[in-house]
Motif scaffolding. Sequence first.
Motif, PDB file in Angstrom:
ATOM      1  N   TYR A  26      21.901  46.313  38.186  1.00  0.00           N
ATOM      2  CA  TYR A  26      22.622  47.376  38.891  1.00  0.00           C
ATOM      3  C   TYR A  26      21.737  47.940  39.988  1.00  0.00           C
ATOM      4  O   TYR A  26      20.572  48.250  39.751  1.00  0.00           O
ATOM      5  N   VAL A  37      28.965  49.453  46.304  1.00  0.00           N
ATOM      6  CA  VAL A  37      29.186  48.032  46.071  1.00  0.00           C
ATOM      7  C   VAL A  37      28.817  47.746  44.618  1.00  0.00           C
ATOM      8  O   VAL A  37      27.676  47.973  44.203  1.00  0.00           O
ATOM      9  N   ALA A  38      29.798  47.296  43.860  1.00  0.00           N
ATOM     10  CA  ALA A  38      29.591  47.049  42.438  1.00  0.00           C
ATOM     11  C   ALA A  38      28.758  45.790  42.232  1.00  0.00           C
ATOM     12  O   ALA A  38      28.849  44.863  43.033  1.00  0.00           O
ATOM     13  N   PRO A  39      27.926  45.778  41.189  1.00  0.00           N
ATOM     14  CA  PRO A  39      27.683  46.835  40.220  1.00  0.00           C
ATOM     15  C   PRO A  39      26.569  47.760  40.712  1.00  0.00           C
ATOM     16  O   PRO A  39      25.580  47.321  41.296  1.00  0.00           O
ATOM     17  N   VAL A  71      31.549  49.341  38.411  1.00  0.00           N
ATOM     18  CA  VAL A  71      31.649  47.891  38.214  1.00  0.00           C
ATOM     19  C   VAL A  71      32.887  47.377  38.938  1.00  0.00           C
ATOM     20  O   VAL A  71      33.796  48.139  39.267  1.00  0.00           O
ATOM     21  N   ASP A  72      32.917  46.084  39.165  1.00  0.00           N
ATOM     22  CA  ASP A  72      34.038  45.440  39.843  1.00  0.00           C
ATOM     23  C   ASP A  72      35.292  45.575  38.979  1.00  0.00           C
ATOM     24  O   ASP A  72      35.262  45.296  37.785  1.00  0.00           O
ATOM     25  N   ARG A  74      38.247  43.975  39.591  1.00  0.00           N
ATOM     26  CA  ARG A  74      39.205  42.879  39.781  1.00  0.00           C
ATOM     27  C   ARG A  74      39.596  42.209  38.474  1.00  0.00           C
ATOM     28  O   ARG A  74      40.696  41.715  38.332  1.00  0.00           O
ATOM     29  N   ASN A  76      39.730  43.534  34.837  1.00  0.00           N
ATOM     30  CA  ASN A  76      39.546  44.739  34.035  1.00  0.00           C
ATOM     31  C   ASN A  76      38.891  44.501  32.690  1.00  0.00           C
ATOM     32  O   ASN A  76      38.108  45.325  32.229  1.00  0.00           O
ATOM     33  N   GLY A  79      35.324  44.039  33.353  1.00  0.00           N
ATOM     34  CA  GLY A  79      34.825  45.307  33.869  1.00  0.00           C
ATOM     35  C   GLY A  79      34.579  46.307  32.760  1.00  0.00           C
ATOM     36  O   GLY A  79      33.554  46.991  32.737  1.00  0.00           O
ATOM     37  N   GLN A 114      37.636  47.356  50.713  1.00  0.00           N
ATOM     38  CA  GLN A 114      36.879  46.570  49.746  1.00  0.00           C
ATOM     39  C   GLN A 114      37.625  46.411  48.422  1.00  0.00           C
ATOM     40  O   GLN A 114      37.249  45.613  47.592  1.00  0.00           O
ATOM     41  N   SER A 116      39.113  47.920  44.742  1.00  0.00           N
ATOM     42  CA  SER A 116      38.943  48.932  43.694  1.00  0.00           C
ATOM     43  C   SER A 116      37.700  48.656  42.877  1.00  0.00           C
ATOM     44  O   SER A 116      37.262  47.521  42.745  1.00  0.00           O
ATOM     45  N   VAL A 117      37.170  49.735  42.317  1.00  0.00           N
ATOM     46  CA  VAL A 117      36.062  49.632  41.377  1.00  0.00           C
ATOM     47  C   VAL A 117      36.425  50.428  40.133  1.00  0.00           C
ATOM     48  O   VAL A 117      37.285  51.305  40.170  1.00  0.00           O
TER      49      VAL A 117
END
Length: 130
Positions: A26, A37-39, A71-72, A74, A76, A79, A114, A116-117
């Motif tokens: 991270y 920007v994840a993570p 975290v990203d 995309r 879930n 994530g 970008q 969702s996070v």
Amino acid sequence: MPVTLPVSTQARAALATLLGTNVTGYKIWTTAPAVPVAPCLVLVPDSPWMLPERLGSGANVAMRMKILVVVDARVNVNGLDKTEVAVQKILKAVASTWSVDQVGPPQITEVGPQGSVLVTEILCTAHLKE
């Protein structure tokens, strides 16, 4: 003569170092980036930020911070798994110097083009002496 940083700045830097050492993978932000920007882990002041505990020649304050676990979003399921692992590592890492007040539920947060996070807030407090 060297400049002494405020105790709050020192505590925030120490927290970032602690997290960077114990939560690998991270990026650690000591202030909120324009676009996370994840993570990543983002440190932001909580409200109330500082609570005076004793005033006088040296002040004692309780400093409240939020650790945002980003975290990203995309996928879930992955994530949520990544969030749970990060939260567990953070709780272990901060246990000796910070008290954790609560861990909020993961929330989907839009970050513009970008996407969702997934963001989880960990609210914590440190008792600082000047």
